[in-house]
Design an enzyme around this catalytic site. Structure first.
Site, PDB file in Angstrom:
ATOM      1  N   ARG A  72       3.130   3.560 -10.495  1.00 29.08           N
ATOM      2  CA  ARG A  72       2.968   2.278  -9.801  1.00 29.08           C
ATOM      3  C   ARG A  72       4.070   1.274 -10.127  1.00 29.08           C
ATOM      4  O   ARG A  72       4.462   0.486  -9.284  1.00 29.08           O
ATOM      5  CB  ARG A  72       1.584   1.680 -10.080  1.00 29.08           C
ATOM      6  CG  ARG A  72       0.446   2.540  -9.522  1.00 29.08           C
ATOM      7  CD  ARG A  72      -0.885   1.817  -9.520  1.00 29.08           C
ATOM      8  NE  ARG A  72      -0.916   0.739  -8.566  1.00 29.08           N
ATOM      9  CZ  ARG A  72      -0.756  -0.539  -8.833  1.00 29.08           C
ATOM     10  NH1 ARG A  72      -0.580  -0.918 -10.097  1.00 29.08           N
ATOM     11  NH2 ARG A  72      -0.758  -1.448  -7.897  1.00 29.08           N
TER      12      ARG A  72
ATOM     13  N   GLY B  62      -9.744  -3.138  -0.879  1.00 33.03           N
ATOM     14  CA  GLY B  62      -8.575  -3.946  -1.194  1.00 33.03           C
ATOM     15  C   GLY B  62      -8.825  -5.092  -2.158  1.00 33.03           C
ATOM     16  O   GLY B  62      -7.949  -5.945  -2.339  1.00 33.03           O
TER      17      GLY B  62
ATOM     18  N   GLU C 105     -15.207  -0.629   1.391  1.00 30.38           N
ATOM     19  CA  GLU C 105     -14.680   0.566   0.715  1.00 30.38           C
ATOM     20  C   GLU C 105     -13.825   0.200  -0.492  1.00 30.38           C
ATOM     21  O   GLU C 105     -12.616   0.468  -0.514  1.00 30.38           O
ATOM     22  CB  GLU C 105     -13.823   1.369   1.713  1.00 30.38           C
ATOM     23  CG  GLU C 105     -14.580   1.837   2.941  1.00 30.38           C
ATOM     24  CD  GLU C 105     -13.643   2.250   4.077  1.00 30.38           C
ATOM     25  OE1 GLU C 105     -12.454   1.867   4.058  1.00 30.38           O
ATOM     26  OE2 GLU C 105     -14.108   2.944   4.982  1.00 30.38           O
ATOM     27  N   PRO C 106     -14.385  -0.402  -1.517  1.00 36.31           N
ATOM     28  CA  PRO C 106     -13.573  -0.734  -2.699  1.00 36.31           C
ATOM     29  C   PRO C 106     -13.243   0.507  -3.525  1.00 36.31           C
ATOM     30  O   PRO C 106     -14.084   1.386  -3.698  1.00 36.31           O
ATOM     31  CB  PRO C 106     -14.503  -1.663  -3.494  1.00 36.31           C
ATOM     32  CG  PRO C 106     -15.887  -1.226  -3.094  1.00 36.31           C
ATOM     33  CD  PRO C 106     -15.799  -0.780  -1.659  1.00 36.31           C
ATOM     34  N   GLY C 107     -12.014   0.580  -4.011  1.00 36.01           N
ATOM     35  CA  GLY C 107     -11.618   1.673  -4.900  1.00 36.01           C
ATOM     36  C   GLY C 107     -11.160   1.088  -6.224  1.00 36.01           C
ATOM     37  O   GLY C 107     -11.811   1.172  -7.261  1.00 36.01           O
ATOM     38  N   ARG C 108     -10.000   0.401  -6.165  1.00 35.12           N
ATOM     39  CA  ARG C 108      -9.363  -0.164  -7.354  1.00 35.12           C
ATOM     40  C   ARG C 108     -10.305  -1.054  -8.169  1.00 35.12           C
ATOM     41  O   ARG C 108     -10.331  -0.979  -9.390  1.00 35.12           O
ATOM     42  CB  ARG C 108      -8.164  -0.997  -6.903  1.00 35.12           C
ATOM     43  CG  ARG C 108      -7.332  -1.581  -8.029  1.00 35.12           C
ATOM     44  CD  ARG C 108      -6.375  -2.662  -7.502  1.00 35.12           C
ATOM     45  NE  ARG C 108      -5.776  -2.330  -6.237  1.00 35.12           N
ATOM     46  CZ  ARG C 108      -4.573  -1.760  -6.098  1.00 35.12           C
ATOM     47  NH1 ARG C 108      -3.844  -1.521  -7.152  1.00 35.12           N
ATOM     48  NH2 ARG C 108      -4.110  -1.473  -4.902  1.00 35.12           N
TER      49      ARG C 108
ATOM     50  N   CYS D 278      14.033  11.399 -16.789  1.00 38.32           N
ATOM     51  CA  CYS D 278      15.472  11.182 -16.604  1.00 38.32           C
ATOM     52  C   CYS D 278      15.704  10.257 -15.434  1.00 38.32           C
ATOM     53  O   CYS D 278      16.188  10.682 -14.386  1.00 38.32           O
ATOM     54  CB  CYS D 278      16.155  12.512 -16.367  1.00 38.32           C
ATOM     55  SG  CYS D 278      16.228  13.422 -17.886  1.00 38.32           S
TER      56      CYS D 278
ATOM     57  N   TYR E 165      -5.209   4.623  -9.080  1.00 34.62           N
ATOM     58  CA  TYR E 165      -3.887   4.970  -8.546  1.00 34.62           C
ATOM     59  C   TYR E 165      -2.870   5.334  -9.626  1.00 34.62           C
ATOM     60  O   TYR E 165      -1.670   5.169  -9.425  1.00 34.62           O
ATOM     61  CB  TYR E 165      -3.351   3.842  -7.648  1.00 34.62           C
ATOM     62  CG  TYR E 165      -4.289   3.518  -6.498  1.00 34.62           C
ATOM     63  CD1 TYR E 165      -4.491   4.420  -5.460  1.00 34.62           C
ATOM     64  CD2 TYR E 165      -5.003   2.315  -6.467  1.00 34.62           C
ATOM     65  CE1 TYR E 165      -5.362   4.138  -4.421  1.00 34.62           C
ATOM     66  CE2 TYR E 165      -5.877   2.024  -5.428  1.00 34.62           C
ATOM     67  CZ  TYR E 165      -6.051   2.937  -4.409  1.00 34.62           C
ATOM     68  OH  TYR E 165      -6.916   2.653  -3.390  1.00 34.62           O
TER      69      TYR E 165
HETATM   70  N1  LLP Z   1     -10.174   1.900   2.550  1.00 35.87           N
HETATM   71  C1  LLP Z   1      -9.034   2.276   3.142  1.00 35.87           C
HETATM   72  C2  LLP Z   1      -9.054   2.640   4.546  1.00 35.87           C
HETATM   73  C3  LLP Z   1      -7.835   2.330   2.404  1.00 35.87           C
HETATM   74  O1  LLP Z   1      -6.717   2.695   3.017  1.00 35.87           O
HETATM   75  C4  LLP Z   1      -7.850   1.978   1.036  1.00 35.87           C
HETATM   76  C5  LLP Z   1      -6.626   2.017   0.256  1.00 35.87           C
HETATM   77  C6  LLP Z   1      -9.068   1.598   0.458  1.00 35.87           C
HETATM   78  C7  LLP Z   1     -10.204   1.566   1.253  1.00 35.87           C
HETATM   79  C8  LLP Z   1      -9.195   1.235  -0.991  1.00 35.87           C
HETATM   80  O2  LLP Z   1      -8.419   0.137  -1.359  1.00 35.87           O
HETATM   81  P1  LLP Z   1      -8.614  -0.499  -2.820  1.00 35.87           P
HETATM   82  O3  LLP Z   1      -9.971  -1.155  -2.866  1.00 35.87           O
HETATM   83  O4  LLP Z   1      -8.529   0.610  -3.810  1.00 35.87           O
HETATM   84  O5  LLP Z   1      -7.468  -1.448  -2.944  1.00 35.87           O
HETATM   85  N2  LLP Z   1      -1.405   3.263  -4.136  1.00 35.87           N
HETATM   86  C9  LLP Z   1      -1.516   1.829  -3.927  1.00 35.87           C
HETATM   87  C10 LLP Z   1      -2.759   1.477  -3.178  1.00 35.87           C
HETATM   88  C11 LLP Z   1      -2.860   2.198  -1.866  1.00 35.87           C
HETATM   89  C12 LLP Z   1      -4.141   1.882  -1.191  1.00 35.87           C
HETATM   90  C13 LLP Z   1      -4.301   2.673   0.030  1.00 35.87           C
HETATM   91  N3  LLP Z   1      -5.527   2.464   0.699  1.00 35.87           N
HETATM   92  C14 LLP Z   1      -1.510   1.136  -5.290  1.00 35.87           C
HETATM   93  O6  LLP Z   1      -1.452   1.825  -6.286  1.00 35.87           O
HETATM   94  O7  LLP Z   1      -1.522  -0.080  -5.368  1.00 35.87           O
END
Ligand code: LLP
Length: 485
Positions: free
Chosen positions: A355, A270, A312-315, A386, A416
């Site tokens: 998004r 997050g 668990e970083p993704g973004r 459309c 995302y």
């Molecule tokens: N761990 C868990 C359990 C999660 O549910 C998520 C994201 C992450 C890690 C990774 O979060 P991050 O570091 O990427 O923020 N589609 C939305 C974001 C949904 C995130 C869902 N879970 C967007 O585009 O903002």
């Protein structure tokens, strides 16, 4: 073009609408002597010529550097409170074979949320032991696949899943490591967090039942309890919400730790990124330290050892490393209060970036093919779908002479966007190209109209050949089953 109205309050009129705010674009993104945007050592114009638009572009060097920096930040912060840290890349942000290899080589594990994501991680050669398997409604088949693959942890999301995972592990003759996802009642977004007794959402078990369900997990010989897990939200700019959540979890953690060691605490992902020049997330080193110190403080208060920390970083790894290129098709001034908004239509839209429509997300856009001395005009970049909500960039300034044929780059689209891409209006999904040291290569091929037609069972005559044979074969076997039943 007619003169511009003012944009939203957060958006400043730039002195120079060609300028690239450094913290929004992949590192080292710049303009060459001809004013063309250069990412990963490759000009945006050459990428567009070679691969077409819309095009997702990921700067491999930047993505790797972010993965390494974030891993190091958490490891150092953990070490400063006498423990270690494990960092998983959250694949839901953007998962492909190449990205799995990058993050793996940078020392991260992979967090997957479905059987499909698990399949990609395994096919790309991720070490199963370093995979965490999430999901609030994993099927029995998915759980069995996870167990059979030997994933390092399955994150149990509900009471009913305890028995499901225990049974699957017992059937496979394995002991499965598990975490228990807890809803801490803290929900955070950017710099604010909300803390309530319960958060009204679908993930995890309630904090009050965490210790009891942890014990239930321990009662199964086929399960090995690693610890509690929590994910408080996304696009978070500081450590306060994580610290609050960790303190809350620590009460249940300590209760369990008094019975038997609890080796780990997973605080999810997050961590926020800058989508626009107005976004200023704290440096990850500062956030990591804030979290580690909060955990250590809470552990002292409860008189339990500091567990290993997991994240668990993704973004924050892949988001800023990606941009999307589009070609302008039409421009249209529309009168609004106090002036004009210039609608700039591009050749993609909500099919490649959902998004903005889904979350009201803000983005930054620049002309990528040239610079212009024209004054800035307030623009809204819209797609070709459309739907009036088909907006890519709700508000930014571009040079006043932005025109059909210009190439646009939208920043921070690495997370995302591809993973939420869709085929609305039968628009094929664009390819993903990785750039590194002046070299570009396709890491996910784009869809073609033939791909879309091939899945349409009502188009046998058009598709022909192998695909239609496959469809008639499955129809035949369906009716055979019907006949036997
Ligand atoms: N761990 C868990 C359990 C999660 O549910 C998520 C994201 C992450 C890690 C990774 O979060 P991050 O570091 O990427 O923020 N589609 C939305 C974001 C949904 C995130 C869902 N879970 C967007 O585009 O903002």
């Amino acid at each position: 073009m007619a003169s511009s109205a003012a944009g939203p309050a957060w958006l400043r009129v730039p002195d120079d609408a060609n300028a690239l705010a450094q913290h929004v674009w992949p590192a080292r993104t710049h303009r060459d002597a001809d004013g063309r945007l250069v990412v990963g050592g490759v000009t945006a114009t050459s990428l567009a010529e070679r691969f077409g638009t819309p095009l997702y572009v990921v700067d491999e060097t930047d993505a790797r550097a972010r993965a390494a920096r974030i891993r190091t930040a958490f490891e150092r912060a953990a070490a400063s409170v006498g423990t270690g840290a494990t960092v998983y890349y959250a694949g839901k942000a953007f998962l492909s074979g190449a990205v799995v290899r990058w993050v793996t080589e940078e020392g991260l594990g992979v967090d997957v949320a479905t059987g499909g994501e698990l399949a990609v991680a395994l096919a790309a050669g991720a070490d199963p032991v370093r995979i965490g398997f999430h999901g609030n409604n994993k099927s029995i088949a998915e759980i069995e696949r996870g167990v059979a693959a030997g994933v390092g942890a399955i994150i149990i999301d509900s009471e009913v899943e305890i028995e499901r995972v225990a049974d699957a592990a017992a059937r496979a003759g394995r002991v499965q490591r598990v975490r228990l996802r807890v809803n801490s009642g803290v929900h955070a977004s950017t710099h604010e967090f909300l803390a309530t007794a319960h958060e009204d959402q679908k993930f995890g078990v309630s904090l009050e039942r965490a210790a009891e369900l942890g014990e239930r997990i321990r009662s199964h010989a086929s399960l090995d309890f690693l610890g509690l897990h929590c994910h408080i939200g996304s696009q978070i700019f500081d450590s306060a919400g994580f610290a609050e959540s960790a303190e809350r979890l620590l009460a249940a953690h300590a209760e369990l730790a008094r019975v038997a060691p609890v080796p780990e605490l997973n605080l999810g992902g997050g961590f926020g990124i800058a989508y626009t020049s107005a976004d200023e997330p704290a440096p990850i080193e500062e956030i990591a330290l804030g979290i580690a110190e909060a955990v250590a403080r809470a552990c002292r208060a409860h008189d339990v050892p500091v567990p290993r920390l997991a994240f668990e970083p993704g973004r924050s790894i892949i988001g800023p490393a990606g941009i999307t290129l589009y070609t302008v098709g039409t421009t249209k001034p529309v009168p609004i209060e106090g002036g004009w908004r210039h609608y700039v239509s591009v050749d993609g839209g909500m099919s490649d970036n959902l998004r903005t429509a889904l979350y009201g997300a803000d983005y930054t856009v620049r002309v990528a093919s040239r610079v212009s001395e024209e004054p800035p005009a307030l623009v809204r970049v819209v797609g070709k779908h459309c739907e009036s909500g088909d907006i890519v960039v709700d508000a930014d300034y571009l040079p006043h002479d932005v025109a059909p044929g210009d190439l646009l780059a939208v920043a921070a689209t690495g997370a995302y966007c591809w993973s939420l891409a869709n085929n609305y209006n039968h628009v094929p999904r664009p390819p993903v190209v990785a750039v590194r040291d002046g070299v570009a290569r396709v890491i996910v091929r784009g869809e073609t109209e033939a791909d879309l037609l091939a899945r349409d069972a009502g188009l046998d005559a058009v598709v022909g050949g192998e695909a239609s044979d496959r469809m008639s074969a499955s129809v035949a076997s369906d009716s055979e089953e019907g006949a036997t039943a």
